[in-house]
Write a protein that holds these residues in place. Structure first.
Motif, mmCIF file in Angstrom:
data_model
loop_
_atom_site.group_PDB
_atom_site.id
_atom_site.type_symbol
_atom_site.label_atom_id
_atom_site.label_comp_id
_atom_site.label_asym_id
_atom_site.label_seq_id
_atom_site.Cartn_x
_atom_site.Cartn_y
_atom_site.Cartn_z
ATOM 1 N N ALA A 39 -3.893 15.103 -9.742
ATOM 2 C CA ALA A 39 -2.758 15.777 -10.365
ATOM 3 C C ALA A 39 -2.711 17.242 -9.967
ATOM 4 N N ALA A 40 -3.855 17.906 -9.956
ATOM 5 C CA ALA A 40 -3.898 19.325 -9.573
ATOM 6 C C ALA A 40 -3.473 19.515 -8.126
ATOM 7 N N ARG A 41 -3.901 18.617 -7.244
ATOM 8 C CA ARG A 41 -3.538 18.754 -5.828
ATOM 9 C C ARG A 41 -2.037 18.623 -5.617
ATOM 10 N N PHE A 42 -1.395 17.789 -6.401
ATOM 11 C CA PHE A 42 0.033 17.527 -6.205
ATOM 12 C C PHE A 42 0.932 18.336 -7.140
ATOM 13 N N GLY A 43 0.345 19.276 -7.868
ATOM 14 C CA GLY A 43 1.163 20.129 -8.723
ATOM 15 C C GLY A 43 1.669 19.444 -9.973
ATOM 16 N N LEU A 44 0.976 18.390 -10.412
ATOM 17 C CA LEU A 44 1.345 17.692 -11.634
ATOM 18 C C LEU A 44 0.371 18.048 -12.749
ATOM 19 N N GLU A 73 -3.892 8.706 -4.194
ATOM 20 C CA GLU A 73 -3.116 9.697 -3.434
ATOM 21 C C GLU A 73 -1.670 9.247 -3.277
ATOM 22 N N ALA A 74 -1.479 7.977 -2.934
ATOM 23 C CA ALA A 74 -0.113 7.467 -2.743
ATOM 24 C C ALA A 74 0.686 7.523 -4.041
ATOM 25 N N HIS A 75 0.051 7.160 -5.147
ATOM 26 C CA HIS A 75 0.754 7.176 -6.431
ATOM 27 C C HIS A 75 1.175 8.586 -6.831
ATOM 28 N N PHE A 76 0.286 9.548 -6.673
ATOM 29 C CA PHE A 76 0.637 10.911 -7.092
ATOM 30 C C PHE A 76 1.640 11.544 -6.139
ATOM 31 N N ALA A 77 1.622 11.115 -4.882
ATOM 32 C CA ALA A 77 2.669 11.563 -3.958
ATOM 33 C C ALA A 77 4.026 11.013 -4.399
ATOM 34 N N GLN A 78 4.046 9.758 -4.850
ATOM 35 C CA GLN A 78 5.286 9.165 -5.338
ATOM 36 C C GLN A 78 5.763 9.851 -6.613
ATOM 37 N N LEU A 79 4.830 10.174 -7.508
ATOM 38 C CA LEU A 79 5.193 10.874 -8.743
ATOM 39 C C LEU A 79 5.811 12.228 -8.423
ATOM 40 N N ARG A 80 5.210 12.924 -7.476
ATOM 41 C CA ARG A 80 5.752 14.237 -7.107
ATOM 42 C C ARG A 80 7.136 14.102 -6.482
ATOM 43 N N LYS A 81 7.291 13.127 -5.602
ATOM 44 C CA LYS A 81 8.585 12.916 -4.949
ATOM 45 C C LYS A 81 9.669 12.608 -5.984
ATOM 46 N N ALA A 82 9.288 11.936 -7.072
ATOM 47 C CA ALA A 82 10.239 11.598 -8.129
ATOM 48 C C ALA A 82 10.415 12.744 -9.134
ATOM 49 N N ASN A 83 9.752 13.885 -8.878
ATOM 50 C CA ASN A 83 9.834 15.053 -9.763
ATOM 51 C C ASN A 83 9.302 14.777 -11.168
ATOM 52 N N VAL A 121 9.119 16.105 -17.847
ATOM 53 C CA VAL A 121 9.378 14.781 -17.277
ATOM 54 C C VAL A 121 8.058 14.013 -17.240
ATOM 55 N N TYR A 122 7.991 12.919 -18.017
ATOM 56 C CA TYR A 122 6.761 12.157 -18.165
ATOM 57 C C TYR A 122 6.910 10.763 -17.545
ATOM 58 N N ALA A 123 5.795 10.244 -17.051
ATOM 59 C CA ALA A 123 5.752 8.851 -16.575
ATOM 60 C C ALA A 123 4.422 8.251 -17.020
ATOM 61 N N PHE A 124 4.469 7.058 -17.569
ATOM 62 C CA PHE A 124 3.243 6.403 -18.025
ATOM 63 C C PHE A 124 2.538 5.757 -16.836
ATOM 64 N N TYR A 125 1.230 5.942 -16.791
ATOM 65 C CA TYR A 125 0.436 5.536 -15.628
ATOM 66 C C TYR A 125 -0.746 4.699 -16.111
ATOM 67 N N TYR A 126 -0.867 3.500 -15.527
ATOM 68 C CA TYR A 126 -1.935 2.579 -15.922
ATOM 69 C C TYR A 126 -2.945 2.453 -14.784
ATOM 70 N N ALA A 127 -4.180 2.848 -15.078
ATOM 71 C CA ALA A 127 -5.226 2.866 -14.055
ATOM 72 C C ALA A 127 -6.273 1.791 -14.323
ATOM 73 N N TRP A 128 -5.824 0.623 -14.760
ATOM 74 C CA TRP A 128 -6.768 -0.427 -15.146
ATOM 75 C C TRP A 128 -6.713 -1.648 -14.231
ATOM 76 N N TYR A 129 -6.187 -1.489 -13.030
ATOM 77 C CA TYR A 129 -6.083 -2.626 -12.102
ATOM 78 C C TYR A 129 -7.275 -2.676 -11.151
ATOM 79 N N GLN A 130 -7.750 -3.892 -10.901
ATOM 80 C CA GLN A 130 -8.857 -4.083 -9.968
ATOM 81 C C GLN A 130 -8.532 -5.221 -9.019
ATOM 82 N N ASN A 131 -9.185 -5.196 -7.836
ATOM 83 C CA ASN A 131 -9.069 -6.320 -6.896
ATOM 84 C C ASN A 131 -10.423 -6.573 -6.242
ATOM 85 N N PRO A 132 -10.620 -7.752 -5.676
ATOM 86 C CA PRO A 132 -11.932 -8.095 -5.104
ATOM 87 C C PRO A 132 -12.358 -7.170 -3.966
ATOM 88 N N ALA A 133 -11.419 -6.695 -3.166
ATOM 89 C CA ALA A 133 -11.785 -5.878 -2.008
ATOM 90 C C ALA A 133 -12.481 -4.583 -2.415
#
Length: 256
Positions: free
Chosen positions: A194-199, A152-162, A84-96
């Motif tokens: 990914a390792a922490r969340f078993g992915l 952390e929140a994203h990988f928790a969501q990925l795990r919850k979605a299996n 089960v694969y999901a594409f993940y984009y880590a290219w977002y930035q914000n001023p904060a």
């Protein structure tokens, strides 16, 4: 028409005080007083038996741990289905976090049909006005991909979605698209999450300008050398897995 029967009124009967049967008849206790007496007796018995009953009562449950996105040790050890694969984009930035906006505020993509394109003037998306070029605004806001709490929140969501494998959009060092930052510097942090969340995690090769078969081979060799030994990197038959965006830009023979 049916009518109910009317009962005759019951009149009190006055008995003579001299009647022997009347003097010997026991007095009746009102029902409410009887119930009250039974309740009081029950309370007294309960107080008397409480010390003895405490010996048989189960131990109190420990307080529940605070809610967190971090997985338990058992959850970390259990691998999810790598099919089960999901594409993940880590290219977002914000001023904060990063001091500027990136990818949330990219230029509106022009329509491929010139007649349609002419009807819509060009513009840039504005995340401060909740315009990120999508039908829905992220529940986590216009976040930064470099924010540890977001990872952390994203990988928790990925795990919850299996989801078993996160396929991370990737450019090699020194390469990026026109709208965002380099992402290679985040890969080790994403592998650790990914390792922490078993992915597991693998890379999605983006088509940087001027990409050739020889250059792509160097990119893959770098990724295997740098990340391939990590426990969380996704492999099939012991070989690191890669996805290729716009693979048709290179001849099929060059991919062999």
């Amino acid at each position: 028409m049916h009518r109910g029967r009317t009962k005759a009124p019951v009149l009190p009967v006055h008995k003579s005080s001299s009647s022997k049967r009347s003097s010997e008849e026991p007095k009746r206790i009102p029902a409410l007083a009887y119930v009250a007496a039974c309740f009081a007796i029950g309370v007294l018995i309960g107080k008397a038996l409480r010390p003895q009953m405490a010996e048989f009562a189960p131990a109190a449950a420990p307080p529940a741990p605070a809610a967190t996105n971090a997985p338990t040790a058992a959850a970390t050890q259990k691998k999810l289905d790598p099919r089960v694969y999901a594409f993940y984009y880590a290219w977002y930035q914000n001023p904060a976090t990063d001091g500027l906006w990136a990818h949330w505020n990219h230029k509106h993509l022009d329509h491929w049909d010139a007649a349609v394109r002419a009807k819509y003037p060009p513009f840039v998306h504005d995340p401060e006005k909740r315009d990120v070029g999508a039908s829905f605004f992220p529940a986590l806001g216009a976040y930064s991909s470099a924010d540890d709490s977001i990872i952390e929140a994203h990988f928790a969501q990925l795990r919850k979605a299996n989801v078993g494998v996160a396929v991370v959009s990737w450019y090699p060092p020194g390469k990026r698209d026109a709208n965002g930052p380099e992402v290679d510097g985040l890969v080790k942090r994403l592998l650790a999450a990914a390792a922490r969340f078993g992915l597991e995690l693998c890379l999605h090769l983006e088509p940087w300008e001027g990409r050739t078969a020889a250059a792509q081979l160097k990119d893959v060799a770098y990724a295997v050398r740098t990340y391939g030994a990590h426990e969380a990197y996704h492999k099939i038959d012991g070989k690191c897995v890669f996805f290729a965006y716009d693979s048709y830009q290179l001849a099929a023979r060059d991919w062999r």
